[in-house]
Each structure stands twice: as structure tokens, then as C-alpha cells.
Design a protein around this motif. Structure first.
Motif, PDB file in Angstrom:
ATOM      1  N   ASP A  34      28.128  -5.404  32.073  1.00  0.00           N
ATOM      2  CA  ASP A  34      28.231  -4.497  30.805  1.00  0.00           C
ATOM      3  C   ASP A  34      28.601  -5.437  29.399  1.00  0.00           C
ATOM      4  O   ASP A  34      27.214  -5.750  28.826  1.00  0.00           O
ATOM      5  N   ARG A  35      29.273  -6.187  29.392  1.00  0.00           N
ATOM      6  CA  ARG A  35      29.101  -6.873  28.176  1.00  0.00           C
ATOM      7  C   ARG A  35      28.420  -7.857  27.890  1.00  0.00           C
ATOM      8  O   ARG A  35      26.839  -8.201  26.920  1.00  0.00           O
ATOM      9  N   VAL A  36      27.011  -8.253  28.932  1.00  0.00           N
ATOM     10  CA  VAL A  36      26.118  -9.292  29.230  1.00  0.00           C
ATOM     11  C   VAL A  36      25.217  -8.038  28.569  1.00  0.00           C
ATOM     12  O   VAL A  36      24.070  -8.341  27.155  1.00  0.00           O
ATOM     13  N   LYS A  37      25.260  -7.088  29.041  1.00  0.00           N
ATOM     14  CA  LYS A  37      23.371  -6.031  28.812  1.00  0.00           C
ATOM     15  C   LYS A  37      24.252  -5.769  26.778  1.00  0.00           C
ATOM     16  O   LYS A  37      23.394  -5.824  26.242  1.00  0.00           O
ATOM     17  N   LYS A  44      21.057  -8.745  20.450  1.00  0.00           N
ATOM     18  CA  LYS A  44      20.014  -9.382  19.774  1.00  0.00           C
ATOM     19  C   LYS A  44      18.502  -8.830  20.243  1.00  0.00           C
ATOM     20  O   LYS A  44      18.028  -9.505  18.701  1.00  0.00           O
ATOM     21  N   MET A  45      18.381  -7.650  20.353  1.00  0.00           N
ATOM     22  CA  MET A  45      17.223  -6.740  20.405  1.00  0.00           C
ATOM     23  C   MET A  45      17.020  -6.065  19.255  1.00  0.00           C
ATOM     24  O   MET A  45      16.113  -6.415  17.966  1.00  0.00           O
ATOM     25  N   GLN A  46      18.384  -5.968  19.202  1.00  0.00           N
ATOM     26  CA  GLN A  46      18.187  -4.486  17.472  1.00  0.00           C
ATOM     27  C   GLN A  46      17.986  -5.500  16.696  1.00  0.00           C
ATOM     28  O   GLN A  46      17.472  -5.350  15.964  1.00  0.00           O
ATOM     29  N   LYS A  47      18.743  -6.968  16.559  1.00  0.00           N
ATOM     30  CA  LYS A  47      18.648  -7.501  15.483  1.00  0.00           C
ATOM     31  C   LYS A  47      16.813  -7.975  14.808  1.00  0.00           C
ATOM     32  O   LYS A  47      16.929  -8.081  14.280  1.00  0.00           O
ATOM     33  N   ALA A  48      16.658  -8.363  16.307  1.00  0.00           N
ATOM     34  CA  ALA A  48      14.789  -8.880  16.031  1.00  0.00           C
ATOM     35  C   ALA A  48      14.045  -7.540  16.091  1.00  0.00           C
ATOM     36  O   ALA A  48      13.644  -7.944  15.087  1.00  0.00           O
ATOM     37  N   ILE A  49      14.269  -6.278  16.184  1.00  0.00           N
ATOM     38  CA  ILE A  49      13.421  -5.617  15.881  1.00  0.00           C
ATOM     39  C   ILE A  49      13.916  -5.459  13.990  1.00  0.00           C
ATOM     40  O   ILE A  49      13.281  -4.894  13.564  1.00  0.00           O
ATOM     41  N   TYR A  84       8.398  -0.266  14.774  1.00  0.00           N
ATOM     42  CA  TYR A  84       9.824  -1.330  14.148  1.00  0.00           C
ATOM     43  C   TYR A  84      10.463  -0.390  13.314  1.00  0.00           C
ATOM     44  O   TYR A  84      11.940   0.495  14.183  1.00  0.00           O
ATOM     45  N   LYS A  85       9.429   0.327  12.448  1.00  0.00           N
ATOM     46  CA  LYS A  85      10.787   2.229  12.029  1.00  0.00           C
ATOM     47  C   LYS A  85      10.877   2.829  13.063  1.00  0.00           C
ATOM     48  O   LYS A  85      11.761   3.076  12.819  1.00  0.00           O
ATOM     49  N   LYS A 138      22.890   2.459  15.149  1.00  0.00           N
ATOM     50  CA  LYS A 138      22.515   0.647  14.672  1.00  0.00           C
ATOM     51  C   LYS A 138      23.059   0.478  13.668  1.00  0.00           C
ATOM     52  O   LYS A 138      24.303   1.217  13.131  1.00  0.00           O
ATOM     53  N   GLU A 139      23.534  -0.925  13.479  1.00  0.00           N
ATOM     54  CA  GLU A 139      24.497  -1.755  12.782  1.00  0.00           C
ATOM     55  C   GLU A 139      24.055  -1.639  11.555  1.00  0.00           C
ATOM     56  O   GLU A 139      23.024  -1.490  10.907  1.00  0.00           O
TER      57      GLU A 139
END
Length: 67
Positions: free
Chosen positions: A3-6, A12-17, A52-53, A65-66
Motif C-alpha cells: 500500500d505504501r508503494v501504491k 507521483k502520478m498526481q503531480k505529473a498530471i 488533465y483538468k 487532490k493535494e
């Protein structure tokens, strides 16, 4: 998968988007200033920006969302 890796991969994916959304917005602004709003490239960037939006809006809808 752990779970931690997920979670790390998701973040990482959210930041890339978010980065791709911001890059698309910047490129659209540059092209607009250059008078290239009718080009196929401009329209492609607009489509990408909208995609992306929508993804970012889904993250917000599910309180993921961060800030």
C-alpha cells in the motif's frame, strides 16, 4: 504491491498530471500571444488541457487532490 508503494506511485502520478496541466496552460498562452489559436497544435493542447483538468477535478471530487 504494498500500500505504501501504491500511495507513492499515486502521488507521483498526481503531480505529473498537475505539471502537464500547467505546461499545457503555459503553451496555450504562448500560442495565443503568437496568434496561433486556429492551429491544430493549439487545439491539441486545448484537448490535453481539458483532459488533465477533468482528471484533477475527479481527484478533488473524491477528496484526493493535494493542496
Amino acid at each position: 504491491m504494498e500500500d505504501r508503494v501504491k500511495l507513492q506511485q499515486y502521488e507521483k502520478m498526481q503531480k505529473a498530471i498537475q505539471k502537464r496541466y500547467e505546461d499545457a496552460c503555459d503553451k496555450l498562452e504562448e500560442m495565443k500571444e503568437a496568434g496561433r489559436t486556429k492551429s491544430a497544435t493549439y487545439r491539441q493542447y486545448m484537448g490535453n488541457k481539458m483532459m488533465y483538468k477533468n482528471m484533477l477535478d475527479l481527484y478533488a471530487l473524491y477528496d484526493l487532490k493535494e493542496e
